[in-house]
Design a protein around this motif. Structure first.
Motif, short mmCIF file in Angstrom:
data_model
loop_
_atom_site.label_atom_id
_atom_site.label_comp_id
_atom_site.label_asym_id
_atom_site.label_seq_id
_atom_site.Cartn_x
_atom_site.Cartn_y
_atom_site.Cartn_z
N VAL A 70 5.20 1.32 -8.85
CA VAL A 70 4.50 2.17 -7.88
C VAL A 70 5.27 3.47 -7.60
N GLY B 182 2.43 5.42 -10.88
CA GLY B 182 2.26 4.73 -9.61
C GLY B 182 0.93 5.01 -8.95
N SER B 183 0.53 6.27 -8.92
CA SER B 183 -0.74 6.59 -8.25
C SER B 183 -1.92 5.98 -9.00
N TYR C 227 -1.85 3.05 -10.62
CA TYR C 227 -1.87 1.64 -10.27
C TYR C 227 -2.41 1.44 -8.86
N LEU C 228 -1.98 2.27 -7.94
CA LEU C 228 -2.42 2.14 -6.55
C LEU C 228 -3.92 2.40 -6.43
N ARG C 229 -4.37 3.46 -7.05
CA ARG C 229 -5.80 3.80 -6.98
C ARG C 229 -6.65 2.70 -7.62
N TYR D 4 3.06 -2.23 -2.02
CA TYR D 4 1.94 -1.30 -2.16
C TYR D 4 1.71 -0.51 -0.87
N TYR D 5 1.83 -1.18 0.24
CA TYR D 5 1.60 -0.53 1.54
C TYR D 5 2.55 0.65 1.74
N ALA E 290 4.01 2.44 -0.51
CA ALA E 290 3.67 3.52 -1.44
C ALA E 290 2.40 4.25 -1.02
N ILE E 291 1.41 3.52 -0.50
CA ILE E 291 0.14 4.13 -0.12
C ILE E 291 0.24 4.88 1.21
N PRO F 184 7.69 4.82 -1.90
CA PRO F 184 7.91 3.46 -2.39
C PRO F 184 9.28 2.95 -1.95
#
Length: 187
Positions: A96, A101-102, A104-106, A157-158, A160-161, A166
């Motif tokens: 992430v 990373g973006s 994977y998050l998206r 994840y939290y 990073a979002i 991260p």
């Protein structure tokens, strides 16, 4: 029923070109500007092929993420529950925080909302469940998959979002320590 795909040949070349185009476009543009027609133009693959094979942009993104994670970020097998959990937590923290990373998050956010995505989430859950079952087979007392998701993966994840920051390796290891200290988990 989905048609069988050949692992090599034209189908593999089309998939590779389309995946590369997606990643290139995401490096250059905002998510909201990405579209199947742009991917078709960049990849040299006709739009009809993209719509026939993936159907939607979200399904295409899910396929890209599934492929990237399957080859670049496999679920570890270190021989111990603690080793597996720590290696996986560090891997997720790195994923992430990394250049994709973006993506994977998206994909995780989009995939969790509907039937057109989420393949990588399902495959990853199966792999993680297998990791936990291996630990049980060795006589260790693993947490449940839900506990792993809630105590280790969700916080990674939290951060990073929502914090756009991260976590580092020490924080990831502390999350694993917290998971292993839950009642019923092996130390």
């Amino acid at each position: 029923m989905e048609p069988a795909r050949r692992p090599g040949g034209r189908s593999a070349k089309v998939r590779a070109a389309v995946h590369e185009a997606v990643l290139d476009l995401l490096r250059e543009e905002d998510w909201d500007d990405l579209s199947l027609p742009k991917v078709a133009e960049r990849s040299g693959v006709h739009q009809a092929t993209l719509y026939r094979r993936w159907g939607t942009l979200n399904a295409l993104i899910d396929d890209v993420v599934t492929e990237k994670l399957a080859h670049g970020s496999p679920v570890p097998d270190t021989g111990t529950l603690r080793g597996d959990l720590e290696a996986y937590a560090l891997q997720v923290a790195d994923d992430v925080a990394g250049p994709l990373g973006s993506l994977y998050l998206r994909a995780a956010m989009v995939g969790s909302r509907g039937p057109e995505g989420g393949t990588y989430l399902i495959q990853r859950a199966v792999s993680l469940q297998n990791m936990l079952e291996r630990a049980a087979g060795r006589g260790e007392d693993p947490p449940t998959l839900l506990e792993l998701m809630e105590v280790v993966i969700a916080p990674l994840y939290y951060h990073a979002i929502f914090f756009s920051r991260p976590v580092g390796h020490e924080h990831a290891k502390a999350l694993v320590e917290r998971l292993l200290s839950l009642p019923g988990s092996a130390p």
